[in-house]
Design an enzyme around this catalytic site. Structure first.
Site, short mmCIF file in Angstrom:
data_model
loop_
_atom_site.label_atom_id
_atom_site.label_comp_id
_atom_site.label_asym_id
_atom_site.label_seq_id
_atom_site.Cartn_x
_atom_site.Cartn_y
_atom_site.Cartn_z
N ARG A 105 6.97 24.52 -4.03
CA ARG A 105 8.11 24.71 -3.12
C ARG A 105 8.60 26.15 -3.09
O ARG A 105 9.06 26.63 -2.06
CB ARG A 105 9.24 23.77 -3.50
N LYS A 158 5.26 -0.19 0.33
CA LYS A 158 6.05 -1.27 0.90
C LYS A 158 6.24 -1.20 2.41
O LYS A 158 6.51 -0.14 2.96
CB LYS A 158 7.43 -1.29 0.25
N GLY A 174 5.90 11.95 0.40
CA GLY A 174 5.72 12.61 -0.89
C GLY A 174 4.41 12.24 -1.56
O GLY A 174 3.61 13.11 -1.94
N GLY A 229 11.26 12.31 2.27
CA GLY A 229 12.21 11.54 3.09
C GLY A 229 12.41 12.15 4.47
O GLY A 229 12.50 11.43 5.47
P1 ADP Z 1 4.79 8.10 0.50
O1 ADP Z 1 5.53 8.67 -0.68
O2 ADP Z 1 3.67 8.98 0.94
O3 ADP Z 1 5.70 7.71 1.62
P2 ADP Z 1 4.73 5.46 -0.68
O4 ADP Z 1 5.75 5.89 -1.68
O5 ADP Z 1 5.12 4.49 0.36
O6 ADP Z 1 4.05 6.75 0.00
O7 ADP Z 1 3.50 4.76 -1.42
C1 ADP Z 1 2.75 5.36 -2.44
C2 ADP Z 1 2.41 4.37 -3.51
O8 ADP Z 1 1.79 3.20 -2.98
C3 ADP Z 1 1.43 4.96 -4.49
O9 ADP Z 1 2.06 5.12 -5.75
C4 ADP Z 1 0.31 3.93 -4.56
O10 ADP Z 1 -0.16 3.68 -5.86
C5 ADP Z 1 0.95 2.69 -3.98
N1 ADP Z 1 -0.06 1.75 -3.45
C6 ADP Z 1 -1.00 2.00 -2.53
N2 ADP Z 1 -1.78 0.92 -2.34
C7 ADP Z 1 -1.33 -0.04 -3.16
C8 ADP Z 1 -1.74 -1.38 -3.44
N3 ADP Z 1 -2.78 -1.94 -2.81
N4 ADP Z 1 -1.04 -2.08 -4.36
C9 ADP Z 1 0.00 -1.53 -5.00
N5 ADP Z 1 0.44 -0.26 -4.78
C10 ADP Z 1 -0.22 0.47 -3.88
#
Ligand code: ADP
Ligand code: MG
Length: 398
Positions: free
Chosen positions: A38, A204, A355, A378
């Site tokens: 950053r 999620k 992130g 975010g």
């Molecule tokens: P971002 O931060 O890019 O928005 P998220 O926080 O929504 O992404 O999701 C990232 C997390 O999702 C990672 O830690 C990853 O391990 C988890 N993940 C991805 N696929 C699965 C899965 N099939 N089951 C459980 N967790 C998962």
């Protein structure tokens, strides 16, 4: 609407207030900076202001500051040191956020000098003045300078005293990093070149409902992987074993599947594991064949092939959310496969937001294969949801 940038204003001899995002990760014990990305990302704007003869006053938040005890571990002093070595020049650190010490330090600045003052969230200890955008505080900080540059995209989704608050009192322009985020993410949201493919994954559905809805309206295809795929698969009536699922989102998933039709592309296979661990026993199986004691931790090879084919010819790609548990080597292949497919596209604008998604692309070695990797977690999500970001809105239009 095009926004004013540092290129559009006179800098020489003026006191330039610059909101940067120096919210860097630090080792809990030693307070050493563990990743200075950053700070590095903010250098072009700072260097430009120095070269133009500005008197540069930098500020940022760092972590959460709720009690007096939080102050010691969230001081920006180590950041001033690292910035100084990256810039190759002295950075004066002022350990307060207001008052005579800060004011006289600013008044002593010469053209091209750089000062960083203490964590803006030190103002949160009494009454959340920074985070609640206290109008007196924004006005006070604005009074310290002649113009305001906002280069902190990471906090653009929040109206805080150190962005919107100052901007209500002083003309605000964007720095180069902010300009880049607006150009790429804003461009994909408002004006994408088609074919436009969105890829969504991550943990999620509930975190991403607004993003899914907005992208389904805008994109030509939406590919879904990651943990969230299982809520969709269950909504279709499939057995998903012990895979991640949000039962309270099944109705939402069902209605999306109906409305989206073949715009929504779901995985056809998965890596089904016996436990949530890298060394767990696992097998490749069709999404129709997941056993009761298995959980899907990644998309399978047929899905990577399917997604690769859908991506062919794409001119805009927006990606949020890893395809699997990429942190575990055995379950990173789906994410790598999609990175690979994107890397092979010709003439496409490819953007990663989120992130963990950005971390995945960097960690897996694809950082330079994307047109843009957003620095805002975010903020990039809310931007992709189609929301107005207060930190962006408060930048003056050209
Ligand atoms: P971002 O931060 O890019 O928005 P998220 O926080 O929504 O992404 O999701 C990232 C997390 O999702 C990672 O830690 C990853 O391990 C988890 N993940 C991805 N696929 C699965 C899965 N099939 N089951 C459980 N967790 C998962
Ligand atoms: Mg995340």
């Amino acid at each position: 609407m095009a926004k004013k940038t540092v290129r559009d204003i006179k800098i020489k001899g003026r006191k330039v207030l610059v909101r940067v995002d120096f919210n860097v990760p630090m080792d809990k014990k030693t307070r050493e900076i563990t990743d200075d990305n950053r700070i590095v990302q903010a250098l072009p704007t700072i260097q430009y202001l120095v070269d133009q003869g500005g008197k540069v006053v930098l500020f940022s938040h760092l972590g959460k500051v709720e009690t007096v005890e939080d102050k010691a571990k969230n001081s920006l002093a180590p950041v001033a040191k690292r910035l100084s070595s990256l810039l190759g020049k002295e950075v004066r650190f002022v350990p307060v956020t207001r008052g005579p010490e800060l004011e006289s330090a600013i008044n002593e600045l010469k053209e091209g000098d750089v000062l960083l003052f203490e964590n803006t969230r030190f103002e949160d200890i009494e009454g959340k003045k920074e985070s609640k955008n206290n109008p007196e505080l924004g006005k006070y900080w604005a009074s310290l300078g002649d113009l305001f540059v906002n280069d902190a995209f990471g906090t653009a989704h929040r109206a805080h005293a150190s962005n919107s608050g100052i901007a209500s009192n002083l003309e605000c322009v964007s720095g180069f990093l902010m300009e880049k985020e607006i150009k790429f993410i804003g461009g994909a949201v408002d004006n994408p070149v088609h074919p436009y493919i969105a890829i969504l994954g991550g943990a999620k559905v509930s975190d991403k409902i607004a993003v899914i809805e907005n992208l389904l309206n805008k994109a030509d295809k939406v590919l879904v992987g990651g943990g969230m795929m299982f809520t969709f698969l269950k909504a279709k009536g499939l057995n998903i074993g012990k895979s991640l699922v949000e039962d309270d989102r099944l109705e939402f998933a069902k209605s999306l599947i109906e409305v989206a039709g073949n715009k929504l592309v779901l995985p056809v296979d998965t890596l089904a594991a016996k436990a949530f661990a890298n060394d767990a026993e696992f097998r490749v199986c069709s999404v129709e064949d997941i056993k009761a004691d298995e959980m899907g931790l990644d998309v399978g090879p047929k899905t990577v092939e399917l997604f690769t084919n859908v991506l062919k010819g794409a001119k805009t790609v927006v990606w949020n959310g890893p395809m699997g548990v990429f942190e575990m080597e055995n379950f990173a292949k789906g994410t790598v496969g999609v990175c690979e497919a994107i890397a092979n596209l010709k003439g496409a604008t490819t953007i990663i937001g989120g992130g963990d998604s950005a971390a995945a692309a960097i960690q897996l070695g694809y950082a330079d294969k994307f047109t843009h990797i957003s620095t805002g977690g975010g903020a990039s999500l809310e931007y992709l949801e189609g929301k107005e970001l207060p930190g962006v809105t408060s930048i003056a239009n050209k």
